[in-house]
Motif scaffolding. Structure first.
Motif, PDB file in Angstrom:
ATOM      1  N   PRO A 153       1.001  -1.256   0.180  1.00 48.11           N
ATOM      2  CA  PRO A 153       0.040   0.197  -0.132  1.00 48.11           C
ATOM      3  C   PRO A 153       0.932   1.244   0.009  1.00 48.11           C
ATOM      4  O   PRO A 153       2.034   1.162   0.578  1.00 48.11           O
ATOM      5  CB  PRO A 153      -0.650  -0.135   1.298  1.00 48.11           C
ATOM      6  N   VAL A 154       0.457   2.375  -0.618  1.00 51.12           N
ATOM      7  CA  VAL A 154       1.199   3.472  -0.750  1.00 51.12           C
ATOM      8  C   VAL A 154       0.428   4.676  -0.257  1.00 51.12           C
ATOM      9  O   VAL A 154      -0.794   5.042  -0.720  1.00 51.12           O
ATOM     10  CB  VAL A 154       1.678   3.796  -2.098  1.00 51.12           C
ATOM     11  N   LEU A 155       1.088   5.625   0.452  1.00 47.14           N
ATOM     12  CA  LEU A 155       0.078   6.919   0.748  1.00 47.14           C
ATOM     13  C   LEU A 155       0.844   8.236   0.474  1.00 47.14           C
ATOM     14  O   LEU A 155       2.282   8.279   0.600  1.00 47.14           O
ATOM     15  CB  LEU A 155       0.107   6.721   2.555  1.00 47.14           C
ATOM     16  N   ALA A 156       0.168   9.128  -0.214  1.00 46.68           N
ATOM     17  CA  ALA A 156       1.099  10.227  -0.426  1.00 46.68           C
ATOM     18  C   ALA A 156       0.311  11.276   0.460  1.00 46.68           C
ATOM     19  O   ALA A 156      -0.754  11.421   0.686  1.00 46.68           O
ATOM     20  CB  ALA A 156       0.785  10.792  -1.839  1.00 46.68           C
ATOM     21  N   THR A 157       1.343  12.306   1.139  1.00 46.13           N
ATOM     22  CA  THR A 157       0.547  13.164   2.100  1.00 46.13           C
ATOM     23  C   THR A 157       1.021  14.613   1.632  1.00 46.13           C
ATOM     24  O   THR A 157       1.757  14.680   0.669  1.00 46.13           O
ATOM     25  CB  THR A 157       1.706  13.159   3.552  1.00 46.13           C
ATOM     26  N   ARG A 158       0.392  15.492   2.232  1.00 43.92           N
ATOM     27  CA  ARG A 158       0.526  17.019   1.919  1.00 43.92           C
ATOM     28  C   ARG A 158       0.484  17.313   0.651  1.00 43.92           C
ATOM     29  O   ARG A 158       1.240  18.089  -0.145  1.00 43.92           O
ATOM     30  CB  ARG A 158       2.092  17.272   2.146  1.00 43.92           C
ATOM     31  N   LEU A 159      -0.853  16.909  -0.053  1.00 43.47           N
ATOM     32  CA  LEU A 159      -1.121  16.946  -1.490  1.00 43.47           C
ATOM     33  C   LEU A 159      -2.213  18.196  -1.261  1.00 43.47           C
ATOM     34  O   LEU A 159      -3.143  18.711  -0.622  1.00 43.47           O
ATOM     35  CB  LEU A 159      -1.797  15.702  -1.976  1.00 43.47           C
ATOM     36  N   SER A 160      -1.777  19.177  -2.401  1.00 41.97           N
ATOM     37  CA  SER A 160      -2.659  20.211  -2.767  1.00 41.97           C
ATOM     38  C   SER A 160      -3.885  19.579  -3.458  1.00 41.97           C
ATOM     39  O   SER A 160      -3.702  18.292  -3.557  1.00 41.97           O
ATOM     40  CB  SER A 160      -1.904  21.010  -3.754  1.00 41.97           C
TER      41      SER A 160
END
Lengths: 204, 204, 204, 204, 204, 204, 204, 204
Positions: free
Chosen positions: D27-34
């Motif tokens: 699983p992958v998580l991206a943070t601090r996305l506009s």
């Protein structure tokens, strides 16, 4: 050896005119270019070389060309994280513009010693190191315990909150427990390369 | 479990009275004692235990006694340099006063990885670590890459000039590239030990 | 080459013991000594050499001896004002302890170019310069325009009011318009000498 | 357990490529996305889950799904005001991504104790608390007097003027009169969740 | 109403002379007195009243006398911790000197709501409150949610490390989430009392 | 009395929804609105009143209506320069929303005493003053020497360079040589009005 | 014209030697003398003149002698409070040493315009003014509205808490709403007098 | 002599109206104009003079016209680097608006003494100097050693990183080792010109 134009905050016309004038006599390098300014210069001077990721545009030299001596370069630029790369690339490009044999080892921050250690041979071979780091700025301290060569430390403005735009790594580098680290201004890849040049010129 | 009196800046009479009153019911610990205040308390309460190097005086427990579980303690306190020892000892003494199994590994700053690495087994065995560091405050970042346990970071006011009395390591620790570091106030060995206690209480 | 003990804030007994132990094997240097501590060490080790004005005490070398190569030393230490002398002398003594050929030009601050200019020959002969300055910290910028050698800048805490204990010259040096200046911590004569040693070792 | 990509300041192409590569294995998580970057990722990976209010995009887990154990979660995230919610949601989403049982109590700032007190049972049941607060950052101090569990404090950059982008609550939290509070960087919901994970892993 | 002499940093002779001169016409109060200066004034003016714990010496009034209206005073001074008492007592003494009905509730910091709550009746009866707090400075915020009267906040320099001599509670108070708090300078018990006087004069 | 919604940084939809909900029961005021958000609210709620220059939108009251008591208002808001007007108007609008009799005297900064002095009668008639000033923030000090009423000081972020976004007048106001000035956060016209309300409620 | 020795932080022997040497050729002035150093110099040089309150010792001139032109001096030094007097006297003594016609108006801070206004004639007669102020540092702003002559502003470190040792008045003076104020360093009475000398030399 | 309108942050309509009103009676100057505002004013008032590079628009005078006395002007404005030119031009334009004889010497920063020295005659002829510098802000110190006239120092916000938007040169100028430098706010070309005017008025 060549002339350097600091591009940040300057209108592209002013940079263009300065480049045109200086390029008659020397190679010329413009630094701190925005993407748009860089591309506009590349349209004006089709023979030039634009390195977008480093914010550099050069007339008369190719900054990205593989260094034939790598990984045995005189100057090794080391970065903690991938967000430090633009500053590291500015240092790399300027160093090559100044005629240095220089290469780059990236993403070896101190929370991942297992990524740093395989490069130990390369690190110990370099005559001068530039350590580029944001966040807690600990890379020069760790390197200082591993190599004997002089280390130039460049804090970056990478980070947020209590990073205060590079103040945290700047203070950390000034307080390094590894003695013999010379610090330059936040994000100042250019200055680090010039200092490396001055040191390496003495060796020649 | 016991009562703690913060001694800094308080007249020794006030500390003495508080200790006398509380000691009827619990063990009592006074922290942040100057050498003179510590010795004066030791004269008043000959059965107490004074740990001068930690600024601690205790009635009802012996803080310096070797921990029978060491080096397999639940809590491991790690220091970068020898000037960080007073804060580390405060943390160690408070931890023992709170009933924790705790021990200390010192002088393993990040410019000397060869001094840190032999302790790797001990470091990985601990359930909680307290990392105490002044200067550039990089120790928690390096530890964070080596162990899985939670790390409590204590910046110390060790240093001079651009250290700004602990601001440099404080900012470094807040910006650690190793996620999951909890920071306490500068020189706050006491608070670190209390946080360790709360975490370890949950494990019991 | 020798061992160095940082003496500031340490009890004299601790310094004395460390010196006694290390001196069996190497020359030993203690730095940042108060007048009293220095004199006490001199009483304990009558064969040692105390340099009061530099806060240094050394076993196994004489730090103040005239450098036979002066004024043609490899390392030249330059100071802006007379209040910068203690830091400059720390750098000078450490450099000599490390085996460097080093000498000192003092009181050539930027408001007195007529005092600086007669030294131009000496300045240009040195392989590395250390510029020590408090107040507005402009000396490295002026030197950077006059010499080609690498410059190590040491801000001092000389000054008052908006000097903020060395913050003013520290920021000035980090922002020098002369590129290629490496800055160390405020008052860090020791670190400057170690960096000079690392650079000069590469020349050998 | 999964990989996390810090998205702030990165070009969306770089995030997209990293996600595609990593998602083959974890699983992958991206943070601090506009908002724009988040929506662009959602178009690229239709099977992913975008949590706009938290700036998170996840492949392989649903971060917003109601926690079956709530309100008896192991980890309780508590916020002072509604402007602290984005940071609290980042912490909540990351905690769930890391496999923790976590829920959220919001808008219980210290000027409204009557809003906080009804949650006392829930607060005391949690094994770890994350207190998220801007303004004067007093929430962890009040919580520290009410619960025994360890508290992780997250200052937020909510506020204006003398808030100095989160400096005010950061300092307040470091100076909490409730001992045993571990502080992370301003707005660092991610780091708080990782620290909670490390603590709770020890309980398992 | 009387004259006030600010005593900090003044030679005792200067204070003595000023008191002698002014006391012919009015009650006179000297503030911020060291222990020695206070006692020296008491020897010179045996009819005066010295309140050592408050740093106050007064000719023509008794500052410590129990307030006949307490605990129903117009002005209530509230402190977070016992180290805040000197500043709180300065406020109390000045308030009484100015003719106000004033009393003190101490040691009701926000990590101990169970100590604060029993005073709720007293708190709600006061016409003006002065909240004195160091550390994280949260007391005015909590009070602001409990009472309707205007609150004057006094940060104290109690604390260490990241407290920065009162900066932490000062910023916290300026950022209070309870609107309608008026802040005075760090440790400025005198100013708080004068502001209370001006507000209460309007009620008369 | 009414509800207030802090609008800065909030999406206009969130403000709109909150206003719609609350307006069923009370007058509602939204503060810190951008021009666009203000106009969008005015389109949604045609019966509302938008005061663009003050960043306020109100349902259920008219904030700009001339105060029938002016210039004999209970609350007088005084500004140093014309750039301080938006903050002063926020204070004025909030005060009227809270039911206070309030008016405004503007552009009477301390470098123009001849513009201040003609208002002396008005100034001395007010029961409470709010002094709004950027630049060097000296207005409350001068007013404090001219009137007896309590003064609430609001620093503004007007200025540039060493103003540091309001830090200069904030520090000046906290250090006012006129005792009895209560300071609120930079640009916090709202908080100043609420404090005035609390003081004036006591007079009623 | 004479030589000036900055005495702060220098050993008295160094000052004495410098004075003896220079006094053969010129009048000599030593500044920033502690009480002990001043008195020791007076014993060594009985013909000299010690001005204790100004920290000055002079060989070859009398600094305190009444100025025959006063109160019509070319240079007028104005102070806000009595604690600013030592700095003002340093400026006055240095000015007289430099041969200027200078006098002093003291204790006319901006919260007491009624004390300032009677001096208006004197203020308007001076060719240059030096305004010395601590606290909120507003004096130059008020003076700037009353006189046409150039104003030199000297912030003093008088104050406590959020004064930050003179930072508050320094920032205030740099942000003065009266244009045309030239600021010198905190407590720098010497520098102010030298600037006045340079301006007045141009008038001659 | 004329009126000056500070244009920064003001709506162009407000500036236009003020100009129209004032221009009936005096020459009027607007400062700190953005390019768009400047051009809009030029369209409204075709007889006016816009100096884009200086951010100035003037009705009733021509600011750029060659000074007939140059290079023997009373006021000489000197800049360190080309990025300081906008501030220097603001000073130059304001000076001419105020009726001064003023000219400009640019790009003579301290790292290039060979560029400064040829101007020595011109520098020594001026009655007042304004030194405009960013980066390390050393220009006034070097000038102070070369000329006798009073020097007004203007720090600029040129630079990046540890420049902190002009803080570095501001502190450097306040700490100049050349006594007698008067400092104005960062980027405050206007204030410098007004101070020069006040000084030169005294010479007339």
């Amino acid at each position: 050896m060549g002339e350097v134009i600091y591009g940040q905050g300057k209108p592209v016309d002013q940079i263009r005119m300065a480049m045109a004038e200086l390029a008659n006599h020397h190679p010329v390098l413009a630094t701190r270019l925005s993407l748009e300014h860089g591309r506009e210069l590349a349209r004006t001077f089709p023979s030039g070389h634009l390195w977008e990721e480093a914010g550099l545009f050069c007339l008369g030299r190719n900054l990205e060309a593989a260094d034939p001596k790598a990984p045995n370069s005189d100057l090794l630029i080391v970065t903690a994280g991938s967000t430090d790369l633009p500053v590291a690339r500015e240092a790399l490009g300027v160093a090559r513009f100044l005629g240095l044999s220089a290469s780059l080892v990236s993403d070896v921050g101190v929370a991942g010693l297992h990524r740093l250690m395989p490069h130990l041979g390369t690190l110990r071979q370099a005559k001068v190191l530039i350590a580029v780091a944001g966040m807690e700025g600990a890379l020069p301290s760790v390197l200082g315990g591993l190599v004997k060569a002089p280390i130039i430390a460049v804090p970056t403005s990478t980070g947020y909150g209590a990073n205060f735009a590079g103040l945290a790594p700047l203070l950390a580098m000034l307080n390094s427990c590894a003695p013999g680290v010379g610090v330059v201004n936040i994000d100042n890849g250019f200055g680090a390369a010039v200092l490396a040049k001055k040191i390496l010129d003495g060796y020649a």
